[in-house]
Structures are given as structure tokens and as C-alpha cells.
Motif scaffolding. Structure first.
Motif, PDB file in Angstrom:
ATOM      1  N   TYR A  73      -0.717  -2.694   5.061  1.00 58.38           N
ATOM      2  CA  TYR A  73      -1.455  -2.527   3.796  1.00 58.38           C
ATOM      3  C   TYR A  73      -0.909  -1.348   2.984  1.00 58.38           C
ATOM      4  O   TYR A  73      -0.339  -0.402   3.521  1.00 58.38           O
ATOM      5  CB  TYR A  73      -2.955  -2.337   4.029  1.00 58.38           C
ATOM      6  CG  TYR A  73      -3.339  -1.192   4.937  1.00 58.38           C
ATOM      7  CD1 TYR A  73      -3.698  -1.442   6.270  1.00 58.38           C
ATOM      8  CD2 TYR A  73      -3.358   0.124   4.494  1.00 58.38           C
ATOM      9  CE1 TYR A  73      -4.043  -0.398   7.122  1.00 58.38           C
ATOM     10  CE2 TYR A  73      -3.701   1.169   5.333  1.00 58.38           C
ATOM     11  CZ  TYR A  73      -4.037   0.907   6.641  1.00 58.38           C
ATOM     12  OH  TYR A  73      -4.382   1.943   7.493  1.00 58.38           O
TER      13      TYR A  73
ATOM     14  N   ASP B  15      -9.008  -3.587  -3.387  1.00 58.90           N
ATOM     15  CA  ASP B  15      -9.016  -3.973  -4.799  1.00 58.90           C
ATOM     16  C   ASP B  15      -7.741  -4.784  -5.021  1.00 58.90           C
ATOM     17  O   ASP B  15      -6.637  -4.226  -5.014  1.00 58.90           O
ATOM     18  CB  ASP B  15      -9.021  -2.703  -5.672  1.00 58.90           C
ATOM     19  CG  ASP B  15      -8.966  -3.036  -7.161  1.00 58.90           C
ATOM     20  OD1 ASP B  15      -8.476  -4.143  -7.514  1.00 58.90           O
ATOM     21  OD2 ASP B  15      -9.383  -2.191  -7.958  1.00 58.90           O
ATOM     22  N   LEU B  16      -7.899  -6.066  -5.202  1.00 57.34           N
ATOM     23  CA  LEU B  16      -6.728  -6.966  -5.232  1.00 57.34           C
ATOM     24  C   LEU B  16      -5.833  -6.701  -6.437  1.00 57.34           C
ATOM     25  O   LEU B  16      -4.690  -7.151  -6.475  1.00 57.34           O
ATOM     26  CB  LEU B  16      -7.181  -8.418  -5.185  1.00 57.34           C
ATOM     27  CG  LEU B  16      -7.820  -8.861  -3.855  1.00 57.34           C
ATOM     28  CD1 LEU B  16      -8.262 -10.315  -3.920  1.00 57.34           C
ATOM     29  CD2 LEU B  16      -6.856  -8.668  -2.686  1.00 57.34           C
TER      30      LEU B  16
ATOM     31  N   ASP C  87      -4.316  -2.934  -4.659  1.00 63.89           N
ATOM     32  CA  ASP C  87      -3.913  -2.775  -3.258  1.00 63.89           C
ATOM     33  C   ASP C  87      -3.173  -4.024  -2.784  1.00 63.89           C
ATOM     34  O   ASP C  87      -3.244  -5.084  -3.402  1.00 63.89           O
ATOM     35  CB  ASP C  87      -5.159  -2.564  -2.381  1.00 63.89           C
ATOM     36  CG  ASP C  87      -6.052  -1.442  -2.876  1.00 63.89           C
ATOM     37  OD1 ASP C  87      -5.514  -0.509  -3.531  1.00 63.89           O
ATOM     38  OD2 ASP C  87      -7.280  -1.505  -2.665  1.00 63.89           O
ATOM     39  N   SER C  88      -2.492  -3.860  -1.639  1.00 63.50           N
ATOM     40  CA  SER C  88      -1.755  -4.992  -1.069  1.00 63.50           C
ATOM     41  C   SER C  88      -2.076  -5.115   0.411  1.00 63.50           C
ATOM     42  O   SER C  88      -2.088  -4.123   1.150  1.00 63.50           O
ATOM     43  CB  SER C  88      -0.246  -4.750  -1.224  1.00 63.50           C
ATOM     44  OG  SER C  88       0.510  -5.628  -0.399  1.00 63.50           O
TER      45      SER C  88
ATOM     46  N   HIS D 254      -2.165 -10.743   0.114  1.00 63.50           N
ATOM     47  CA  HIS D 254      -3.320 -10.674  -0.779  1.00 63.50           C
ATOM     48  C   HIS D 254      -3.159  -9.401  -1.618  1.00 63.50           C
ATOM     49  O   HIS D 254      -2.892  -8.336  -1.078  1.00 63.50           O
ATOM     50  CB  HIS D 254      -4.632 -10.567   0.010  1.00 63.50           C
ATOM     51  CG  HIS D 254      -4.874 -11.702   0.944  1.00 63.50           C
ATOM     52  ND1 HIS D 254      -5.511 -12.861   0.566  1.00 63.50           N
ATOM     53  CD2 HIS D 254      -4.528 -11.881   2.249  1.00 63.50           C
ATOM     54  CE1 HIS D 254      -5.574 -13.699   1.592  1.00 63.50           C
ATOM     55  NE2 HIS D 254      -4.972 -13.131   2.629  1.00 63.50           N
ATOM     56  N   GLY D 255      -3.347  -9.536  -2.928  1.00 63.30           N
ATOM     57  CA  GLY D 255      -3.397  -8.338  -3.753  1.00 63.30           C
ATOM     58  C   GLY D 255      -2.148  -8.123  -4.569  1.00 63.30           C
ATOM     59  O   GLY D 255      -1.388  -9.047  -4.870  1.00 63.30           O
TER      60      GLY D 255
END
Lengths: 96, 96
Positions: free
Chosen positions: A7, A60-61, A64-65, B82-83
Motif C-alpha cells: 500500500y 481514500d481511493l 491512496d493505492s 485499488h485506488g
């Protein structure tokens, strides 16, 4: 299944730093930290779905990843580590 | 082969920050950045060995961490994102 969770959380704001702590907490609850923002998680499909939903409920799409790498069978032979182990070794490898 | 390269480089010193730039440069030369310190690289075994040796020639194995996840066949179906996409999209997916 064995999943690598990576992430990137945008920490420019206090809210972002809060998201980062929450994401790290969820990953710590279900997996093993191997780098600052990389975790390894051994879980069945249902538990993985719970982890993913929890994480998606925090990030928070727009900013963030989250990346999930499902390693598949025989993953042990396809992971290589070189160098320092993270100092934040969880109490042991969590698997569900 | 499709390999995920994840790294943690200790940047407490100027020398560490130099290592980080070099690691990121090597990964950029051979792969696609997907997160701050996560790259994806599609390469044959010989090229992957070159990438790994170059990276091992830069990192400090006492302080830094390198992880290679070889995803194996059918990896496309086992990666979830995702994101936000990284703002540093390389010019396209590099594969050798």
C-alpha cells in the motif's frame, strides 16, 4: 491463499496519517509485515475478502493505492528476500 | 517472467538516500513503478538475473530490504489494484 499486500497511503494530511495507521493495523492483525508498507498474509478466501473490505473501508481511493498479489500454489519457491528483516516482526506468521 | 520488486532502503544517511535513488533508477530502467517502492517487471530469466545483481550491487544488506515476488503463470488474474495510480507512470509497460 498467500497474498502480498502493498500500500501507498498519502500522508500529506493528518487524516492521511490516520488512514495509514489504520491500514497498518488491519494488515498487522491479519498478516506479517515484511517491509514498511508490504505485508504477507496467508488466509482463506473468506478471510481475505474481509481484509480487503476492511482496507477498502479505510483508504481514500483518490489518494491512496492498494495492491494485492495473490501468489498462487508453490509460492514459497517464488519469493526471494535479500537484506534486513523488518524490525517490527509480528509474533509469528499468522495464517487462518 | 513477471516479478514484483519491493524494496525498503534505509535513508537515514546521505549514502542511504543515494542508494535509494540508484535502486529506483535500476527498477525504472527494467520495470514499471506501481507504488513508491514497488515495481513490476516482465523479463526473461537472464534479464531478471541482471536486474537482481545490479540491485544487490547497490543495497546495503545490513540496512536495506529487497523482496522479489515471481508471480508465475496466469499472474494477470492474481493481481488486484485499488485506488490511485502512481503519478510516475513509466512510458509504458517494459517487457524483455
Amino acid at each position: 491463499m498467500f497474498v502480498v499486500i502493498a500500500y501507498d497511503v498519502n500522508t500529506e494530511t493528518a487524516e492521511g496519517r490516520r488512514r495509514l495507521r489504520k491500514v497498518a493495523k488491519i494488515c498487522t492483525d491479519y498478516g506479517q509485515r515484511v517491509q514498511a508498507s508490504v505485508f504477507e498474509c496467508c488466509a482463506d478466501a473468506a478471510t481475505f475478502a474481509v481484509v480487503r473490505d476492511k482496507l477498502l473501508g479505510v483508504v481514500d481511493l483518490e489518494k491512496d493505492s492498494l495492491r494485492f498479489y495473490k501468489m498462487g500454489r508453490g509460492y514459497e519457491k517464488r519469493i526471494e528476500h535479500h537484506g534486513a528483516r523488518p524490525g517490527y516482526e509480528a509474533e509469528g506468521f499468522l495464517s487462518f
